[in-house]
Scaffold this motif. Sequence first.
Motif, PDB file in Angstrom:
ATOM      1  N   ILE A 165       0.834  -1.210   0.000  1.00 52.10           N
ATOM      2  CA  ILE A 165       0.000   0.000   0.000  1.00 52.10           C
ATOM      3  C   ILE A 165       0.864   1.255   0.000  1.00 52.10           C
ATOM      4  CG2 ILE A 165      -1.625   1.360   1.391  1.00 52.10           C
ATOM      5  CD1 ILE A 165      -2.786  -1.391   2.336  1.00 52.10           C
ATOM      6  N   ASP A 166       1.910   1.254   0.800  1.00 51.71           N
ATOM      7  CA  ASP A 166       2.795   2.421   0.900  1.00 51.71           C
ATOM      8  C   ASP A 166       3.507   2.742  -0.414  1.00 51.71           C
ATOM      9  OD1 ASP A 166       2.049   2.694   3.557  1.00 51.71           O
ATOM     10  OD2 ASP A 166       3.896   1.784   4.353  1.00 51.71           O
ATOM     11  N   ARG A 167       3.623   1.777  -1.309  1.00 54.91           N
ATOM     12  CA  ARG A 167       4.302   2.002  -2.594  1.00 54.91           C
ATOM     13  C   ARG A 167       3.334   2.403  -3.710  1.00 54.91           C
ATOM     14  NH1 ARG A 167       7.785  -2.687  -0.771  1.00 54.91           N
ATOM     15  NH2 ARG A 167       6.288  -4.105  -1.724  1.00 54.91           N
ATOM     16  N   VAL A 168       2.030   2.273  -3.497  1.00 58.19           N
ATOM     17  CA  VAL A 168       1.050   2.511  -4.562  1.00 58.19           C
ATOM     18  C   VAL A 168       1.063   3.955  -5.051  1.00 58.19           C
ATOM     19  CG1 VAL A 168      -1.431   2.599  -5.081  1.00 58.19           C
ATOM     20  CG2 VAL A 168      -0.459   0.580  -3.959  1.00 58.19           C
ATOM     21  N   GLU A 169       0.862   4.922  -4.171  1.00 61.04           N
ATOM     22  CA  GLU A 169       0.766   6.320  -4.618  1.00 61.04           C
ATOM     23  C   GLU A 169       2.084   6.861  -5.155  1.00 61.04           C
ATOM     24  OE1 GLU A 169      -1.546   8.603  -1.787  1.00 61.04           O
ATOM     25  OE2 GLU A 169      -3.338   7.427  -2.304  1.00 61.04           O
ATOM     26  N   PRO A 170       3.245   6.566  -4.526  1.00 61.85           N
ATOM     27  CA  PRO A 170       4.493   7.023  -5.136  1.00 61.85           C
ATOM     28  C   PRO A 170       4.737   6.431  -6.531  1.00 61.85           C
ATOM     29  CG  PRO A 170       4.884   6.448  -2.842  1.00 61.85           C
ATOM     30  CD  PRO A 170       3.476   6.006  -3.181  1.00 61.85           C
ATOM     31  N   ALA A 171       4.153   5.257  -6.801  1.00 63.43           N
ATOM     32  CA  ALA A 171       4.313   4.620  -8.112  1.00 63.43           C
ATOM     33  C   ALA A 171       3.281   5.102  -9.124  1.00 63.43           C
ATOM     34  CB  ALA A 171       4.232   3.104  -7.966  1.00 63.43           C
ATOM     35  N   GLY A 172       2.360   5.990  -8.703  1.00 63.77           N
ATOM     36  CA  GLY A 172       1.395   6.569  -9.633  1.00 63.77           C
ATOM     37  C   GLY A 172      -0.026   6.059  -9.506  1.00 63.77           C
ATOM     38  N   GLY A 173      -0.285   5.151  -8.570  1.00 71.74           N
ATOM     39  CA  GLY A 173      -1.640   4.637  -8.362  1.00 71.74           C
ATOM     40  C   GLY A 173      -2.346   5.397  -7.260  1.00 71.74           C
ATOM     41  N   LYS A 174      -3.531   4.907  -6.886  1.00 71.97           N
ATOM     42  CA  LYS A 174      -4.305   5.520  -5.804  1.00 71.97           C
ATOM     43  C   LYS A 174      -4.855   4.421  -4.898  1.00 71.97           C
ATOM     44  CE  LYS A 174      -5.762   9.474  -8.488  1.00 71.97           C
ATOM     45  NZ  LYS A 174      -6.783  10.045  -9.327  1.00 71.97           N
ATOM     46  N   VAL A 175      -4.906   4.710  -3.610  1.00 63.81           N
ATOM     47  CA  VAL A 175      -5.523   3.791  -2.657  1.00 63.81           C
ATOM     48  C   VAL A 175      -6.978   4.213  -2.515  1.00 63.81           C
ATOM     49  CG1 VAL A 175      -5.502   2.912  -0.294  1.00 63.81           C
ATOM     50  CG2 VAL A 175      -3.329   3.419  -1.459  1.00 63.81           C
ATOM     51  N   ILE A 176      -7.899   3.323  -2.883  1.00 66.05           N
ATOM     52  CA  ILE A 176      -9.336   3.616  -2.817  1.00 66.05           C
ATOM     53  C   ILE A 176      -9.913   3.177  -1.479  1.00 66.05           C
ATOM     54  CG2 ILE A 176     -11.581   2.993  -3.794  1.00 66.05           C
ATOM     55  CD1 ILE A 176     -10.221   2.697  -6.456  1.00 66.05           C
ATOM     56  N   MET A 177      -9.494   2.003  -1.012  1.00 67.80           N
ATOM     57  CA  MET A 177      -9.921   1.490   0.294  1.00 67.80           C
ATOM     58  C   MET A 177      -8.658   1.102   1.053  1.00 67.80           C
ATOM     59  SD  MET A 177     -12.366  -1.757   1.271  1.00 67.80           S
ATOM     60  CE  MET A 177     -11.081  -3.006   1.228  1.00 67.80           C
ATOM     61  N   PRO A 178      -8.406   1.729   2.198  1.00 66.66           N
ATOM     62  CA  PRO A 178      -7.184   1.431   2.943  1.00 66.66           C
ATOM     63  C   PRO A 178      -7.213   0.018   3.533  1.00 66.66           C
ATOM     64  CG  PRO A 178      -8.606   2.863   4.222  1.00 66.66           C
ATOM     65  CD  PRO A 178      -9.258   2.702   2.874  1.00 66.66           C
ATOM     66  N   ARG A 179      -6.122  -0.354   4.109  1.00 69.64           N
ATOM     67  CA  ARG A 179      -5.986  -1.664   4.756  1.00 69.64           C
ATOM     68  C   ARG A 179      -7.192  -1.921   5.654  1.00 69.64           C
ATOM     69  NH1 ARG A 179      -0.796  -3.491   8.365  1.00 69.64           N
ATOM     70  NH2 ARG A 179      -1.743  -5.342   9.263  1.00 69.64           N
ATOM     71  N   THR A 180      -7.836  -3.050   5.419  1.00 74.51           N
ATOM     72  CA  THR A 180      -9.050  -3.415   6.145  1.00 74.51           C
ATOM     73  C   THR A 180      -8.917  -4.846   6.633  1.00 74.51           C
ATOM     74  OG1 THR A 180     -10.343  -1.956   4.709  1.00 74.51           O
ATOM     75  CG2 THR A 180     -11.560  -3.634   5.938  1.00 74.51           C
ATOM     76  N   LYS A 181      -9.209  -5.076   7.906  1.00 73.02           N
ATOM     77  CA  LYS A 181      -9.113  -6.409   8.494  1.00 73.02           C
ATOM     78  C   LYS A 181     -10.321  -7.241   8.075  1.00 73.02           C
ATOM     79  CE  LYS A 181      -7.570  -9.354  11.755  1.00 73.02           C
ATOM     80  NZ  LYS A 181      -7.208 -10.577  11.078  1.00 73.02           N
ATOM     81  N   ILE A 182     -10.051  -8.478   7.648  1.00 74.23           N
ATOM     82  CA  ILE A 182     -11.087  -9.461   7.340  1.00 74.23           C
ATOM     83  C   ILE A 182     -10.673 -10.771   8.014  1.00 74.23           C
ATOM     84  CG2 ILE A 182     -11.748  -8.351   5.160  1.00 74.23           C
ATOM     85  CD1 ILE A 182     -10.150 -10.661   3.747  1.00 74.23           C
ATOM     86  N   PRO A 183     -11.542 -11.769   8.098  1.00 75.67           N
ATOM     87  CA  PRO A 183     -11.152 -13.022   8.731  1.00 75.67           C
ATOM     88  C   PRO A 183      -9.926 -13.698   8.092  1.00 75.67           C
ATOM     89  CG  PRO A 183     -13.525 -12.927   8.539  1.00 75.67           C
ATOM     90  CD  PRO A 183     -12.976 -11.737   7.787  1.00 75.67           C
ATOM     91  N   ALA A 184      -9.717 -13.473   6.785  1.00 73.32           N
ATOM     92  CA  ALA A 184      -8.587 -14.096   6.088  1.00 73.32           C
ATOM     93  C   ALA A 184      -7.355 -13.196   6.037  1.00 73.32           C
ATOM     94  CB  ALA A 184      -9.004 -14.466   4.669  1.00 73.32           C
ATOM     95  N   GLY A 185      -7.266 -12.201   6.903  1.00 73.29           N
ATOM     96  CA  GLY A 185      -6.098 -11.318   6.920  1.00 73.29           C
ATOM     97  C   GLY A 185      -6.485  -9.875   6.716  1.00 73.29           C
ATOM     98  N   HIS A 186      -5.881  -9.251   5.691  1.00 72.58           N
ATOM     99  CA  HIS A 186      -6.144  -7.842   5.379  1.00 72.58           C
ATOM    100  C   HIS A 186      -6.307  -7.670   3.881  1.00 72.58           C
ATOM    101  CE1 HIS A 186      -4.210  -7.537   9.343  1.00 72.58           C
ATOM    102  NE2 HIS A 186      -4.965  -6.472   9.482  1.00 72.58           N
TER     103      HIS A 186
END
Length: 136
Positions: free
Chosen positions: A97-118
Motif C-alpha cells: 500500500i505504501d508504494r502505490v501512490e508514489p508509483a502513480g496509483g491511488k488507494v481507494i480502500m485502505p488496509r481493512t481487516k477481514i477473517p482471512a487477513g487484510h
Amino acid sequence: MIHKLSAKSNAITWFEIPVTDIKRAWKFYETILDIKLETMDGGNPAEETVFFPRLPDTIMALSGVVSGALVKADRIQPSANGPLIYLNAFPSIQEVIDRVEPAGGKVIMPRTKIPAGHIAVITDTEGNKLGLHAEK
C-alpha cells in the motif's frame, strides 16, 4: 494441471490486466509488488504482454498455479468497473500500500481487516481497480 472447479481447485486459471501504456504499468506492478515481470516469445504479435512471475517453460494457465499478465490489446480496455481480483501482497500488505501512490496509483480502500487477513483496494496507473490481500 487444471481440474474441474471444486472446493479443491482454483476458480481462476488466468487473469489479464488491461493496460494502455505497457511500460508504465510494468514499472507500477514491479514497484508496488517488489517483483520482476517478464516477456515471453511466441505470443500474439498484435498484442503487448508482460507476465507476472511464472514457472520456466510452463503454460501457467494449464499448470494449476494461478498467474496472469499485463496486456495492451484492442480487445480489452482498462476499467474501474467489472470483476475485482485480489493480488498477493505477501508478506506485508501495508508495504505494498505504501508504494502505490508514489508509483502513480491511488488507494481507494485502505488496509481493512477481514477473517482471512487484510485487504485493500487500489487503482493502478491505467485506471484499473484491483484488490490487494495478505495475511498481515
